[in-house]
Design a protein around this motif. Structure first.
Motif, PDB file in Angstrom:
ATOM      1  N   VAL C  76       0.834  -1.203   0.000  1.00 22.23           N
ATOM      2  CA  VAL C  76       0.000   0.000   0.000  1.00 22.23           C
ATOM      3  C   VAL C  76       0.872   1.257   0.000  1.00 22.23           C
ATOM      4  CG1 VAL C  76      -1.569   1.348   1.472  1.00 22.23           C
ATOM      5  CG2 VAL C  76      -2.057  -1.064   0.967  1.00 22.23           C
ATOM      6  N   ALA C  77       1.953   1.232   0.771  1.00 18.69           N
ATOM      7  CA  ALA C  77       2.855   2.388   0.792  1.00 18.69           C
ATOM      8  C   ALA C  77       3.485   2.611  -0.586  1.00 18.69           C
ATOM      9  CB  ALA C  77       3.945   2.184   1.849  1.00 18.69           C
ATOM     10  N   ALA C  78       3.950   1.523  -1.192  1.00 17.93           N
ATOM     11  CA  ALA C  78       4.576   1.643  -2.515  1.00 17.93           C
ATOM     12  C   ALA C  78       3.571   2.076  -3.570  1.00 17.93           C
ATOM     13  CB  ALA C  78       5.221   0.313  -2.902  1.00 17.93           C
ATOM     14  N   ALA C  79       2.369   1.527  -3.488  1.00 16.22           N
ATOM     15  CA  ALA C  79       1.331   1.913  -4.447  1.00 16.22           C
ATOM     16  C   ALA C  79       1.035   3.409  -4.335  1.00 16.22           C
ATOM     17  CB  ALA C  79       0.057   1.092  -4.207  1.00 16.22           C
ATOM     18  N   GLY C  80       0.992   3.882  -3.101  1.00 14.68           N
ATOM     19  CA  GLY C  80       0.746   5.305  -2.896  1.00 14.68           C
ATOM     20  C   GLY C  80       1.829   6.161  -3.521  1.00 14.68           C
ATOM     21  N   GLU C  81       3.076   5.760  -3.328  1.00 15.68           N
ATOM     22  CA  GLU C  81       4.196   6.525  -3.910  1.00 15.68           C
ATOM     23  C   GLU C  81       4.199   6.475  -5.430  1.00 15.68           C
ATOM     24  OE1 GLU C  81       7.056   5.255  -0.172  1.00 15.68           O
ATOM     25  OE2 GLU C  81       7.773   4.945  -2.225  1.00 15.68           O
ATOM     26  N   ALA C  82       3.881   5.289  -5.962  1.00 13.42           N
ATOM     27  CA  ALA C  82       3.982   5.111  -7.416  1.00 13.42           C
ATOM     28  C   ALA C  82       2.716   5.509  -8.161  1.00 13.42           C
ATOM     29  CB  ALA C  82       4.311   3.647  -7.723  1.00 13.42           C
ATOM     30  N   GLY C  83       1.655   5.802  -7.409  1.00 15.19           N
ATOM     31  CA  GLY C  83       0.399   6.145  -8.066  1.00 15.19           C
ATOM     32  C   GLY C  83      -0.348   4.932  -8.608  1.00 15.19           C
ATOM     33  N   THR C  84      -0.042   3.752  -8.101  1.00 16.78           N
ATOM     34  CA  THR C  84      -0.772   2.545  -8.512  1.00 16.78           C
ATOM     35  C   THR C  84      -2.098   2.478  -7.758  1.00 16.78           C
ATOM     36  OG1 THR C  84       1.359   1.399  -8.699  1.00 16.78           O
ATOM     37  CG2 THR C  84      -0.637   0.024  -8.690  1.00 16.78           C
ATOM     38  N   PRO C  85      -3.227   2.379  -8.456  1.00 11.96           N
ATOM     39  CA  PRO C  85      -4.495   2.283  -7.729  1.00 11.96           C
ATOM     40  C   PRO C  85      -4.600   0.953  -6.991  1.00 11.96           C
ATOM     41  CG  PRO C  85      -4.843   1.920 -10.079  1.00 11.96           C
ATOM     42  CD  PRO C  85      -3.400   2.332  -9.914  1.00 11.96           C
ATOM     43  N   TRP C  86      -5.167   1.003  -5.809  1.00  9.97           N
ATOM     44  CA  TRP C  86      -5.323  -0.245  -5.045  1.00  9.97           C
ATOM     45  C   TRP C  86      -6.713  -0.313  -4.432  1.00  9.97           C
ATOM     46  CZ3 TRP C  86      -5.870  -0.792   0.338  1.00  9.97           C
ATOM     47  CH2 TRP C  86      -5.729   0.404   1.081  1.00  9.97           C
ATOM     48  N   VAL C  87      -7.125  -1.542  -4.161  1.00 12.48           N
ATOM     49  CA  VAL C  87      -8.500  -1.811  -3.729  1.00 12.48           C
ATOM     50  C   VAL C  87      -8.464  -2.594  -2.421  1.00 12.48           C
ATOM     51  CG1 VAL C  87     -10.616  -3.075  -4.317  1.00 12.48           C
ATOM     52  CG2 VAL C  87      -9.385  -1.771  -6.090  1.00 12.48           C
ATOM     53  N   LEU C  88      -9.301  -2.209  -1.480  1.00 12.06           N
ATOM     54  CA  LEU C  88      -9.380  -2.877  -0.181  1.00 12.06           C
ATOM     55  C   LEU C  88     -10.632  -3.744  -0.110  1.00 12.06           C
ATOM     56  CD1 LEU C  88      -8.281  -3.155   2.763  1.00 12.06           C
ATOM     57  CD2 LEU C  88      -9.750  -1.201   3.353  1.00 12.06           C
ATOM     58  N   ASP C  89     -10.447  -5.015   0.269  1.00 13.84           N
ATOM     59  CA  ASP C  89     -11.577  -5.918   0.513  1.00 13.84           C
ATOM     60  C   ASP C  89     -11.501  -6.348   1.983  1.00 13.84           C
ATOM     61  OD1 ASP C  89     -13.503  -7.921   0.571  1.00 13.84           O
ATOM     62  OD2 ASP C  89     -13.072  -8.560  -1.475  1.00 13.84           O
ATOM     63  N   PRO C  90     -12.290  -5.725   2.834  1.00  8.55           N
ATOM     64  CA  PRO C  90     -12.160  -5.905   4.290  1.00  8.55           C
ATOM     65  C   PRO C  90     -12.947  -7.111   4.802  1.00  8.55           C
ATOM     66  CG  PRO C  90     -13.822  -4.262   3.853  1.00  8.55           C
ATOM     67  CD  PRO C  90     -13.324  -4.730   2.498  1.00  8.55           C
ATOM     68  N   VAL C  91     -12.529  -8.307   4.382  1.00 13.85           N
ATOM     69  CA  VAL C  91     -13.289  -9.527   4.678  1.00 13.85           C
ATOM     70  C   VAL C  91     -13.503  -9.721   6.177  1.00 13.85           C
ATOM     71  CG1 VAL C  91     -13.328 -12.042   4.428  1.00 13.85           C
ATOM     72  CG2 VAL C  91     -12.318 -10.622   2.634  1.00 13.85           C
ATOM     73  N   ALA C  92     -14.752  -9.813   6.568  1.00  6.97           N
ATOM     74  CA  ALA C  92     -15.138 -10.207   7.925  1.00  6.97           C
ATOM     75  C   ALA C  92     -14.646  -9.258   9.006  1.00  6.97           C
ATOM     76  CB  ALA C  92     -14.680 -11.641   8.225  1.00  6.97           C
ATOM     77  N   VAL C  93     -14.460  -7.984   8.658  1.00 11.10           N
ATOM     78  CA  VAL C  93     -14.101  -7.043   9.720  1.00 11.10           C
ATOM     79  C   VAL C  93     -15.284  -6.848  10.653  1.00 11.10           C
ATOM     80  CG1 VAL C  93     -12.370  -5.777   8.376  1.00 11.10           C
ATOM     81  CG2 VAL C  93     -14.753  -5.011   8.348  1.00 11.10           C
ATOM     82  N   GLY C  94     -14.970  -6.460  11.856  1.00  9.16           N
ATOM     83  CA  GLY C  94     -16.007  -6.224  12.861  1.00  9.16           C
ATOM     84  C   GLY C  94     -15.746  -7.103  14.062  1.00  9.16           C
ATOM     85  N   ALA C  95     -16.065  -8.381  13.931  1.00  6.86           N
ATOM     86  CA  ALA C  95     -15.907  -9.286  15.064  1.00  6.86           C
ATOM     87  C   ALA C  95     -14.446  -9.669  15.287  1.00  6.86           C
ATOM     88  CB  ALA C  95     -16.753 -10.533  14.839  1.00  6.86           C
ATOM     89  N   LEU C  96     -13.635  -9.664  14.226  1.00  9.19           N
ATOM     90  CA  LEU C  96     -12.293 -10.226  14.313  1.00  9.19           C
ATOM     91  C   LEU C  96     -11.269  -9.111  14.439  1.00  9.19           C
ATOM     92  CD1 LEU C  96     -12.917 -12.972  11.651  1.00  9.19           C
ATOM     93  CD2 LEU C  96     -12.580 -13.330  14.093  1.00  9.19           C
ATOM     94  N   GLN C  97     -10.521  -9.148  15.542  1.00 11.36           N
ATOM     95  CA  GLN C  97      -9.758  -7.981  15.969  1.00 11.36           C
ATOM     96  C   GLN C  97      -8.597  -7.616  15.042  1.00 11.36           C
ATOM     97  OE1 GLN C  97      -8.395  -8.424  19.983  1.00 11.36           O
ATOM     98  NE2 GLN C  97      -7.372  -6.430  20.013  1.00 11.36           N
ATOM     99  N   VAL C  98      -7.801  -8.607  14.645  1.00 11.40           N
ATOM    100  CA  VAL C  98      -6.575  -8.315  13.899  1.00 11.40           C
ATOM    101  C   VAL C  98      -6.892  -7.609  12.582  1.00 11.40           C
ATOM    102  CG1 VAL C  98      -4.590  -9.352  12.748  1.00 11.40           C
ATOM    103  CG2 VAL C  98      -5.327 -10.219  14.972  1.00 11.40           C
ATOM    104  N   ARG C  99      -7.823  -8.186  11.835  1.00  8.17           N
ATOM    105  CA  ARG C  99      -8.141  -7.590  10.527  1.00  8.17           C
ATOM    106  C   ARG C  99      -8.908  -6.287  10.662  1.00  8.17           C
ATOM    107  NH1 ARG C  99     -11.068 -12.517   8.164  1.00  8.17           N
ATOM    108  NH2 ARG C  99      -9.652 -13.488   9.641  1.00  8.17           N
ATOM    109  N   THR C 100      -9.684  -6.165  11.730  1.00  8.95           N
ATOM    110  CA  THR C 100     -10.464  -4.939  11.904  1.00  8.95           C
ATOM    111  C   THR C 100      -9.528  -3.754  12.141  1.00  8.95           C
ATOM    112  OG1 THR C 100     -12.289  -6.244  12.790  1.00  8.95           O
ATOM    113  CG2 THR C 100     -12.312  -3.872  13.247  1.00  8.95           C
TER     114      THR C 100
END
Lengths: 266, 266, 266
Positions: C76-100
């Motif tokens: 994500v950091a490199a994409a931001g620097e290089a202008g590469t578009p990136w997409v977030l898929d936040p699978v099962a966030v909410g109940a599960l602490q690490v991914r949330t």
């Protein structure tokens, strides 16, 4: 059998899987096809929390990375505290040191069921040396005494997969006929059965664990027989197996179950 | 070719795979379809022990986590000590630093065979910069000199996959025709071929490694051609490919092999 | 829609995926079927370098091991620097602490798009508690206000998957009809859609991100409808879905798109 099958379909149990990277996709699809809701939550810091709310937890030791080993311990401990039933699938124990030690530790933590091939079950029972990787070099019938002893020692229902499947709670032992040889040519066919066992235990309602585990084997065997009729080889068989699991009905299970209760051993 | 194919079927070689998470399921199923016994043992503390008893070991660098890198080194060292033949599949080397360094290290540890696309082989040969991820930007024919030099330097049979496949032991170089463009639309089609190469080397009996690697390519290409006849797209093609691998017979290989031995280069 | 679809096919965008072990194979095959070039580069020390050259990056949080979490941050950091578009898929966030926690961190790093089910999007918007693992307990329409707010706050196009899909850039909000209930019985069907969204954003040419994300949903829904016509269950449906994605043409998209632009909310 058929009533348990219907109960599982109605309940749609939430099944947490800590399983190996080879079979995780097929396992999740098999659970969905059978009417369960899979959640492959195997991360340290999440596995325990999820085990408290899941209907059942599968711990499969096929590719036990350090992260998965810690997550498995976390999930088993939380399942024990929360009363969530969990199932152990001791893939390829015997020859391989890391998983053999972990399986020996976990099997004492009160799994509701243990599912493996004859070689794997005999290793856990303390009377076998293991097979050739995931292949069994023994038959389920030859593992009967070991399986019954393991069941009595741990309190788990023990299921031994093979050409016929032997299932025991240490008191009552049954043989389930069904399935097809093509199952041996699909990777993870046994692992998916371990997941179905978990789903049936989780969603069994008032039925016994022995009945739930047996019903899972019956349903899987019937689906495999149907799939084999349509398949041209192992690729199309795996696809048809998912379709058949989805399309299986309570009446099919009632009409097709071939379960033999064995005479008590001396 | 056909005799080697029959030998592999008869032997059912045990093939250990340390491979990437994207393709592990398809790879195991391809090995089962081809009559081999896959074991995806890639855990530190197990990979080495298993490499001593396996018939062959595949090391595929598609998703080389730290755990897998250590396990690969452990397996390669054990394979070397035990005399187990092993195969290197240097997925996407060139642009990606971690795997490129690891591949450069491992290729010097006496693999029996190396399989890759032209860009990957040229990187290992020291004359290329790599392709676009897993895609090759070169042809097998253009990689001939690099492949032959790599084979002579390492002692490995080197196979370069493409529209036609170039295979060399540094002395004799052959071109295998076959396959189908749909292979390029199935993830892990190349990785599964690397696994088949390992199975054929492991189960080759008295045949040479060059013959075994060539026979693996011939069989895979023929299976792909059959699968393409039945497929409506890449999804059904992948399924039919597994069926076709399973249903391929010695006579098919004898009748269908299209192998050209190239004139020696100047 | 149709012009964007044609543009993506012509461009064959290189899509880096950092995704979960359950769906990585199906995701790569879906990208190949749709004409994109997948590269599952999720190793620390490689993920950042690749994000600089990829056409787009997918970050899917389905099984976020420590290695993947570090790799995701690196990419994500490199994409931001290089202008590469990136997409977030936040699978099962909410109940599960690490991914949330990770999702909350990453969503502020300027993703081009976010795709999830209603429960997941509401968690990121700060107004929901999450669903039951990967299942949503809310509808896309019910998540409209949260999705629009999330889009305005982050600058991302936000897509909410469900029986109808709601897509918004915070100003314009559309509903896409299509798809089939069998999608809910194939593991990773949503994750593969997240990958297609990435491919369409990466290969969109002069079209807006909103148009690209919408076109991805339209194409996927049409392919699913075709696949459902031929399927006998979830197994054959998943296979047919890949075939249908491959065989979909610009005219099909032009004729089949069912997109409704919603009236502005008060």
């Amino acid at each position: 059998m058929a009533a348990t099958f219907a109960e599982v379909r109605a309940n749609g149990p939430l099944v947490q899987c800590i399983t190996n990277t080879v079979v995780t996709n097929f396992t999740a699809n098999a659970l969905l096809a059978a009417g369960a809701a899979p959640a492959m939550v195997d991360i340290v810091g999440e596995a325990g929390d999820f085990a408290r709310v899941a209907g059942g937890v599968l711990v499969n030791l096929g590719t036990p990375t350090p992260e998965q080993r810690t997550a498995a311990r976390e999930a088993v401990a939380a399942a024990g505290e929360a009363g969530t039933p969990w199932v152990l699938d001791p893939v390829a124990v015997g020859a391989l040191q890391v998983r053999t030690e972990l399986a020996a530790e976990l099997v004492e933590k009160h799994p509701a069921a243990v599912r493996g091939n004859a070689s794997e079950i005999l290793v856990l029972a303390g009377t076998g040396a293991g097979g050739r990787g995931v292949e069994s070099t023994d038959t389920p019938e030859a593992a009967r005494a070991g399986a019954e002893e393991l069941a009595r020692r741990t309190g788990a229902v023990v299921a031994v997969s093979g050409e016929r499947d032997l299932i025991t709670d240490g008191e009552t032992t049954v043989l389930v006929s069904g399935g097809d040889a093509l199952l041996t040519l699909v990777t993870g066919a046994g692992c998916a059965l371990g997941a179905l066992v978990t789903a049936f235990v989780a969603g069994r309602g008032g039925h016994s664990v022995l009945t739930a585990v047996t019903a899972a084997h019956v349903a899987y065997g019937l689906a495999a027989e149907r799939a084999a009729e349509e398949a041209d080889g192992p690729g199309s068989f795996a696809v048809a197996l998912l379709d058949a699991l989805h399309n299986l009905r309570q009446d099919d299970v009632a009409a097709g179950a071939r379960v033999e209760v064995l005479e008590p051993a001396e």
